[in-house]
Scaffold this motif. Structure first.
Motif, PDB file in Angstrom:
ATOM      1  N   UNK A 161       0.653   1.456  15.247  1.00 40.64           N
ATOM      2  CA  UNK A 161       0.833   2.893  15.033  1.00 40.64           C
ATOM      3  C   UNK A 161       1.057   3.196  13.550  1.00 40.64           C
ATOM      4  N   UNK A 175      -3.082  13.741  20.876  1.00 42.42           N
ATOM      5  CA  UNK A 175      -3.866  13.477  19.667  1.00 42.42           C
ATOM      6  C   UNK A 175      -3.248  12.346  18.853  1.00 42.42           C
ATOM      7  N   UNK A 176      -1.970  12.483  18.522  1.00 49.10           N
ATOM      8  CA  UNK A 176      -1.377  11.460  17.646  1.00 49.10           C
ATOM      9  C   UNK A 176       0.058  11.202  18.088  1.00 49.10           C
ATOM     10  N   UNK A 196       0.243   8.156  25.949  1.00 52.32           N
ATOM     11  CA  UNK A 196      -0.502   9.366  25.578  1.00 52.32           C
ATOM     12  C   UNK A 196      -1.651   9.648  26.550  1.00 52.32           C
ATOM     13  N   UNK A 215      -1.939  -2.005  20.941  1.00 47.06           N
ATOM     14  CA  UNK A 215      -1.182  -0.755  21.106  1.00 47.06           C
ATOM     15  C   UNK A 215       0.293  -1.042  20.836  1.00 47.06           C
ATOM     16  N   UNK A 249       0.303   1.359  10.994  1.00 50.18           N
ATOM     17  CA  UNK A 249      -0.898   1.056  10.198  1.00 50.18           C
ATOM     18  C   UNK A 249      -1.863   2.245  10.241  1.00 50.18           C
ATOM     19  N   UNK A 253      -4.179  11.456  11.586  1.00 48.69           N
ATOM     20  CA  UNK A 253      -3.497  10.402  12.352  1.00 48.69           C
ATOM     21  C   UNK A 253      -4.176  10.221  13.710  1.00 48.69           C
ATOM     22  N   UNK A 254      -4.555  11.322  14.320  1.00 46.05           N
ATOM     23  CA  UNK A 254      -5.256  11.245  15.603  1.00 46.05           C
ATOM     24  C   UNK A 254      -6.571  10.493  15.469  1.00 46.05           C
ATOM     25  N   UNK A 268      -8.081   2.585  18.734  1.00 48.88           N
ATOM     26  CA  UNK A 268      -8.272   2.362  20.171  1.00 48.88           C
ATOM     27  C   UNK A 268      -9.708   1.940  20.453  1.00 48.88           C
ATOM     28  N   UNK A 328      -3.138   4.453   7.091  1.00 48.61           N
ATOM     29  CA  UNK A 328      -4.569   4.700   6.874  1.00 48.61           C
ATOM     30  C   UNK A 328      -4.835   6.217   6.774  1.00 48.61           C
ATOM     31  N   UNK A 343       0.840  -1.215   0.000  1.00 46.22           N
ATOM     32  CA  UNK A 343       0.000   0.000   0.000  1.00 46.22           C
ATOM     33  C   UNK A 343       0.871   1.260   0.000  1.00 46.22           C
ATOM     34  N   UNK A 379      -5.902   6.840  15.064  1.00 48.57           N
ATOM     35  CA  UNK A 379      -5.501   6.260  16.354  1.00 48.57           C
ATOM     36  C   UNK A 379      -6.721   6.076  17.251  1.00 48.57           C
TER      37      UNK A 379
END
Lengths: 216, 114
Positions: free
Chosen positions: B67, A117-118, A139, B62, B69, B48-49, B56, B73, A27, B52
């Motif tokens: 991460x 957030x990320x 996080x 985790x 993947x 990304x957030x 979750x 996405x 991908x 994630x």
């Protein structure tokens, strides 16, 4: 051997399949070829990025900034005032849009950085973030129970030390400036730089004293 | 739905920076696309957030692989939304690479059939 052998055919098939990259790797390859052939991104840019971040850019840039701040009060003042400009002066800038803020540890304050957030991270000066920094556990927990998480990293904070948790964003990333350890008077920039760890600049390490533990 | 209660092993990972080449490539692509102005750093962080958060919510492991993947996405979604490279084109190209790998003998460079 020229006769057809089903076992042999199966083996060949397995070998061929073995050479097939994983689904996510394919991908990524798809995206890369699509953006490159449309001229949206130069292939050399991607190659240079991967090479730089895999091999060359670690936390040494950030460590040098911290060590300089220990040696030169005017540099320290400028670092705390506008870390992004200082990083740029040293040739360490990343995204033009990403601002960098330096936050200093004191006897009363300990700073620690997260991206709830990320995974925003000042990677142009600290290299790639460690895997735990990206984990859901870190996080969420560093915000909820910072002292407990810090203790798991081996940081035991005295009662009088407050913890400040800084939440990074795409536009604002943080560099923790740890305290200069005692017993390093007269050390050179290179010697001091070698003391500063990545975790200390994220805030999951506090005491950089070479006499407490190894200065790895 | 909730984050794991068991303390995560926040061990220092002084191994290789990237476990897989595609981990590095996905971040390189995202960074290069931001630098070239195809989408913003904030778009990237938000996508990304969201990936994630979705991972979750479905209790995906985790892990480092998990991460990356999510990063992949997020990048696929951003390309679909901000560029002409939609999901269908992405899927077709992936299939084309897959066929090219299977059709290329060992030791020869893998190239897309035209």
């Amino acid at each position: 051997m020229t006769t057809f052998d089903s076992d042999e055919a199966a083996k060949v098939h397995r070998q061929l399949h073995h050479a097939l990259p994983s689904d996510p790797a394919l991908r990524v390859k798809a995206l890369e070829s699509l953006v490159v052939e449309r001229g949206m991104v130069a292939p050399e840019t991607l190659d240079a990025w991967v090479e730089a971040y895999s091999e060359h850019i670690g936390p040494k840039r950030g460590a040098e900034m911290v060590a300089r701040s220990w040696l030169d009060p005017s540099f320290r003042a400028r670092l705390l005032e506008d870390a992004a400009a200082v990083a740029e002066e040293l040739g360490f800038q990343g995204h033009a849009s990403a601002h960098l803020k330096a936050v200093e540890n004191t006897d009363r304050i300990h700073n620690v950085v997260v991206c709830t957030l990320c995974s925003c991270y000042p990677f142009s000066i600290l290299g790639m973030s460690p895997s735990w920094y990206k984990s859901a556990a870190y996080r969420s927990r560093i915000v909820r129970e910072p002292r407990k998480v810090l203790a798991e990293f081996g940081v035991e904070l005295p009662e009088g030390v407050a913890v400040r948790v800084w939440d990074s964003t795409a536009e604002l990333r943080y560099l923790v400036v740890p305290q200069r350890p005692a017993g390093t008077e007269g050390w050179s920039l290179e010697q001091l730089t070698a003391l500063v760890t990545r975790n200390a600049m994220i805030g999951t390490e506090r005491d950089l004293s070479p006499y407490v533990k190894g200065a790895a | 739905m909730s984050p794991p209660d068991a303390p995560a092993p926040f061990t220092d990972d002084s191994g290789p920076v990237f476990d897989e080449p595609w981990h590095a490539q996905v971040l390189a692509l995202a960074d290069a696309m931001v630098a070239a102005g195809h989408f913003s750093a904030a778009d990237w962080a938000e996508a990304l957030g969201a990936a994630r958060a979705a991972a979750e919510a479905r209790a995906a492991p985790d892990t480092v692989e998990g991460y990356y993947l999510c990063a992949l996405e997020a990048l696929e979604g951003l390309l679909a939304r901000h560029t002409p490279i939609g999901a269908q084109i992405q899927r077709e190209r992936k299939e084309a690479w897959s066929r090219a790998y299977l059709a290329t003998p060992h030791g020869r460079p893998v190239e897309l059939g035209r």
